[in-house]
Design a protein around this motif. Structure first.
Motif, PDB file in Angstrom:
ATOM      1  N   ALA A 184       0.827  -1.208   0.000  1.00 31.76           N
ATOM      2  CA  ALA A 184       0.000   0.000   0.000  1.00 31.76           C
ATOM      3  C   ALA A 184       0.861   1.258   0.000  1.00 31.76           C
ATOM      4  O   ALA A 184       0.526   2.257  -0.646  1.00 31.76           O
ATOM      5  N   ILE A 185       1.987   1.213   0.712  1.00 29.45           N
ATOM      6  CA  ILE A 185       2.913   2.353   0.715  1.00 29.45           C
ATOM      7  C   ILE A 185       3.509   2.556  -0.670  1.00 29.45           C
ATOM      8  O   ILE A 185       3.561   3.672  -1.200  1.00 29.45           O
ATOM      9  N   ALA A 186       3.975   1.455  -1.280  1.00 27.61           N
ATOM     10  CA  ALA A 186       4.642   1.552  -2.578  1.00 27.61           C
ATOM     11  C   ALA A 186       3.706   2.028  -3.678  1.00 27.61           C
ATOM     12  O   ALA A 186       4.165   2.630  -4.666  1.00 27.61           O
ATOM     13  N   ARG A 187       2.385   1.804  -3.544  1.00 26.32           N
ATOM     14  CA  ARG A 187       1.416   2.211  -4.561  1.00 26.32           C
ATOM     15  C   ARG A 187       0.675   3.487  -4.186  1.00 26.32           C
ATOM     16  O   ARG A 187      -0.229   3.913  -4.892  1.00 26.32           O
ATOM     17  N   HIS A 188       1.039   4.071  -3.074  1.00 31.74           N
ATOM     18  CA  HIS A 188       0.376   5.287  -2.608  1.00 31.74           C
ATOM     19  C   HIS A 188       0.789   6.480  -3.479  1.00 31.74           C
ATOM     20  O   HIS A 188       1.932   6.539  -3.943  1.00 31.74           O
ATOM     21  N   PRO A 189      -0.113   7.443  -3.726  1.00 33.15           N
ATOM     22  CA  PRO A 189       0.279   8.625  -4.495  1.00 33.15           C
ATOM     23  C   PRO A 189       1.453   9.389  -3.885  1.00 33.15           C
ATOM     24  O   PRO A 189       2.212  10.043  -4.602  1.00 33.15           O
ATOM     25  N   ASP A 190       1.608   9.281  -2.565  1.00 33.81           N
ATOM     26  CA  ASP A 190       2.704   9.953  -1.870  1.00 33.81           C
ATOM     27  C   ASP A 190       3.790   8.960  -1.478  1.00 33.81           C
ATOM     28  O   ASP A 190       4.461   9.122  -0.450  1.00 33.81           O
ATOM     29  N   ALA A 191       3.979   7.933  -2.310  1.00 32.72           N
ATOM     30  CA  ALA A 191       4.866   6.825  -1.970  1.00 32.72           C
ATOM     31  C   ALA A 191       6.294   7.278  -1.681  1.00 32.72           C
ATOM     32  O   ALA A 191       6.924   6.811  -0.721  1.00 32.72           O
ATOM     33  N   ALA A 192       6.829   8.153  -2.492  1.00 31.81           N
ATOM     34  CA  ALA A 192       8.234   8.555  -2.337  1.00 31.81           C
ATOM     35  C   ALA A 192       8.481   9.163  -0.963  1.00 31.81           C
ATOM     36  O   ALA A 192       9.473   8.840  -0.294  1.00 31.81           O
ATOM     37  N   ARG A 193       7.579  10.032  -0.538  1.00 32.20           N
ATOM     38  CA  ARG A 193       7.759  10.670   0.764  1.00 32.20           C
ATOM     39  C   ARG A 193       7.650   9.661   1.899  1.00 32.20           C
ATOM     40  O   ARG A 193       8.451   9.665   2.846  1.00 32.20           O
ATOM     41  N   ILE A 194       6.640   8.752   1.815  1.00 31.74           N
ATOM     42  CA  ILE A 194       6.441   7.770   2.881  1.00 31.74           C
ATOM     43  C   ILE A 194       7.625   6.810   2.948  1.00 31.74           C
ATOM     44  O   ILE A 194       8.145   6.503   4.032  1.00 31.74           O
ATOM     45  N   MET A 195       8.074   6.338   1.777  1.00 35.98           N
ATOM     46  CA  MET A 195       9.228   5.439   1.740  1.00 35.98           C
ATOM     47  C   MET A 195      10.456   6.105   2.359  1.00 35.98           C
ATOM     48  O   MET A 195      11.185   5.500   3.150  1.00 35.98           O
ATOM     49  N   GLU A 196      10.665   7.358   2.020  1.00 40.70           N
ATOM     50  CA  GLU A 196      11.825   8.078   2.559  1.00 40.70           C
ATOM     51  C   GLU A 196      11.711   8.255   4.068  1.00 40.70           C
ATOM     52  O   GLU A 196      12.692   8.093   4.799  1.00 40.70           O
ATOM     53  N   SER A 197      10.510   8.549   4.556  1.00 43.45           N
ATOM     54  CA  SER A 197      10.325   8.757   5.996  1.00 43.45           C
ATOM     55  C   SER A 197      10.593   7.485   6.783  1.00 43.45           C
ATOM     56  O   SER A 197      11.027   7.530   7.930  1.00 43.45           O
ATOM     57  N   LEU A 198      10.312   6.331   6.154  1.00 42.45           N
ATOM     58  CA  LEU A 198      10.552   5.038   6.800  1.00 42.45           C
ATOM     59  C   LEU A 198      11.924   4.455   6.448  1.00 42.45           C
ATOM     60  O   LEU A 198      12.263   3.356   6.890  1.00 42.45           O
ATOM     61  N   LYS A 199      12.681   5.187   5.637  1.00 43.39           N
ATOM     62  CA  LYS A 199      14.017   4.763   5.192  1.00 43.39           C
ATOM     63  C   LYS A 199      13.976   3.445   4.436  1.00 43.39           C
ATOM     64  O   LYS A 199      14.891   2.613   4.551  1.00 43.39           O
ATOM     65  N   LEU A 200      12.937   3.266   3.648  1.00 46.43           N
ATOM     66  CA  LEU A 200      12.795   2.069   2.824  1.00 46.43           C
ATOM     67  C   LEU A 200      13.338   2.350   1.430  1.00 46.43           C
ATOM     68  O   LEU A 200      12.911   3.297   0.767  1.00 46.43           O
ATOM     69  N   ASP A 201      14.284   1.507   0.984  1.00 45.27           N
ATOM     70  CA  ASP A 201      14.844   1.690  -0.354  1.00 45.27           C
ATOM     71  C   ASP A 201      15.414   0.368  -0.853  1.00 45.27           C
ATOM     72  O   ASP A 201      15.169  -0.694  -0.258  1.00 45.27           O
ATOM     73  N   GLU A 202      16.163   0.432  -1.943  1.00 41.74           N
ATOM     74  CA  GLU A 202      16.686  -0.788  -2.576  1.00 41.74           C
ATOM     75  C   GLU A 202      17.718  -1.515  -1.730  1.00 41.74           C
ATOM     76  O   GLU A 202      18.111  -2.642  -2.057  1.00 41.74           O
ATOM     77  N   HIS A 203      18.160  -0.921  -0.648  1.00 39.13           N
ATOM     78  CA  HIS A 203      19.116  -1.577   0.248  1.00 39.13           C
ATOM     79  C   HIS A 203      18.458  -2.182   1.491  1.00 39.13           C
ATOM     80  O   HIS A 203      19.139  -2.830   2.288  1.00 39.13           O
TER      81      HIS A 203
END
Length: 397
Positions: free
Chosen positions: A350-369
């Motif tokens: 749901a986070i990855a498909r959210h319209p604000d995904a980039a901001r949410i991913m960054e806030s949770l420090k979720l990335d390719e690593h």
């Protein structure tokens, strides 16, 4: 893939200290694991790597500890109930856990254990009582699924379905235990009742310690993230406490997720003083195992110290997770998950498909690593609702 917006309320934890608890140390976990290994049916549950889904979501690795295989009981809860009941029996007999054996119970006067449950904890207590030659009386809240009731009765326990919500069912079970001289085995704590809940939480550490050993066997030093679902916070507290002790809470991002209709941990995280907050009402969520409105004080103290984020999400997130796990991308394994077990994977998607995904991913420090550790705490313990969700699209996005 489509973009959509589900209700995700996020609160960064302002009370984080990274302080772990000696109750949930790696040393205690070894003792608990040693007990579980005495049980004939014991074997570690699988750690499933969803590599194709991880790539799809822009995450390094997603690993799911699949508790649907635990002792053929389709859920993790038996880990806590069995350990707590064994400790109670040892206390009654005046022996240490090292001296305990299943054969030592033969010919002993049985103890009656009482508990309240949405289903999985009660089934675990009933199974443990049966294995140890003891008795069990199990209270359930209103709306309990017939399959969960039947599974408890099949294990020889008395099962009473009430017209109460979960927290009030706990109070009723406690009163009747006091009136009848039974021993209460509950995974939440209150003033004067902490020893048994602590044992239950310690029992849950077997799941986390197995997962960490399995990660190392894959050549992964440790997770960068874990998402833990919370009801009263006993599982989340036990697992978070173990991870914090093993790795250090400041070396990974601990996230706690709850249904928005029973989000007592999230609401506690929003309290200006960090006090535990009770959520009242029917607690009407499909995540029956998380439909709890009053935090376990011991669990909350650990989560307050060691979690980085609290999230409150709508039921559609769990339903989404059930469908994803049951219908994976080619190359990923199928995981059969019930409502409470699927919240983590549903949240990631749901986070990855959210319209604000980039901001949410960054806030949770979720990335390719990122290496994300999740726990599927139950399989299809309510098979009727499982089919309604997975086959018929109930709670669709």
């Amino acid at each position: 893939m489509s973009t959509f917006s589900l209700s995700l309320q996020q609160k960064d934890n302002p009370f984080f200290t990274g302080q772990s608890s000696s109750l949930f140390s790696t040393g205690v976990a070894r003792t608990v694991l040693g007990f579980h290994q005495q049980i004939d049916a014991y074997k570690p549950t699988p750690l499933v790597a969803l590599d194709h889904l991880a790539k799809e979501l822009g995450i390094g690795k997603i690993l799911v500890k699949d508790e649907s295989y635990r002792f053929d009981l389709n859920a993790f809860k038996v880990l806590g109930g069995s350990y707590a009941i064994a400790r109670c029996v040892c206390q009654k007999q005046g022996i240490t856990l090292d001296e305990f054996s299943f054969d030592s119970l033969k010919g002993q006067e049985p103890v009656t254990f009482a508990t309240a449950t949405d289903g999985n904890h009660g089934r675990g207590v009933a199974w443990a009582a049966q294995q140890l030659g003891q008795k069990a009386v199990v209270y359930m809240p209103k709306g309990a699924a017939k399959e969960r009731v039947d599974n408890i009765i099949k294990l020889g326990a008395e099962c009473i379905v009430t017209d109460l919500n979960y927290d009030d069912a706990v109070r009723l079970a406690c009163k009747n235990a006091d009136d009848n001289g039974w021993l209460m085995v509950q995974d939440t704590a209150w003033e004067g009742y902490t020893e048994i809940p602590a044992w239950i939480m310690q029992g849950y550490m077997t799941m986390a310690s197995e997962a960490c050993d399995q990660l190392e066997a894959l050549g992964i030093t440790q997770p960068t993230h874990t998402i833990l679902q919370a009801g009263v916070g006993a599982l989340a507290g036990g697992a978070m406490g173990y991870l914090a002790n093993r790795y250090g809470a400041d070396t990974f991002t601990g996230i706690v997720a709850e249904p928005d209709k029973a989000d007592c941990i999230y609401q506690s995280g929003c309290h200006p003083d960090g006090a535990a907050v009770n959520v009242t009402g029917d607690l009407d969520t499909i995540m029956a195992g998380l439909a709890c409105g009053e935090p376990n004080p011991m669990g909350w103290e650990i989560l307050k110290s060691c979690s980085r984020h609290f999230l409150s999400v709508e039921d559609k997130v769990a339903a989404l997770g059930m469908r994803i796990l049951g219908n994976p991308l080619p190359g990923d394994d199928v995981v059969i998950s019930g409502e409470s077990g699927a919240i983590g994977i549903g949240l990631l998607y749901a986070i990855a498909r959210h319209p604000d995904a980039a901001r949410i991913m960054e806030s949770l420090k979720l990335d390719e690593h990122s290496v994300v550790l999740l726990f599927n705490t139950e399989g299809d313990t309510d098979p009727v609702n499982y089919r309604d969700v997975v086959w018929e699209g109930k709670y669709a996005v």
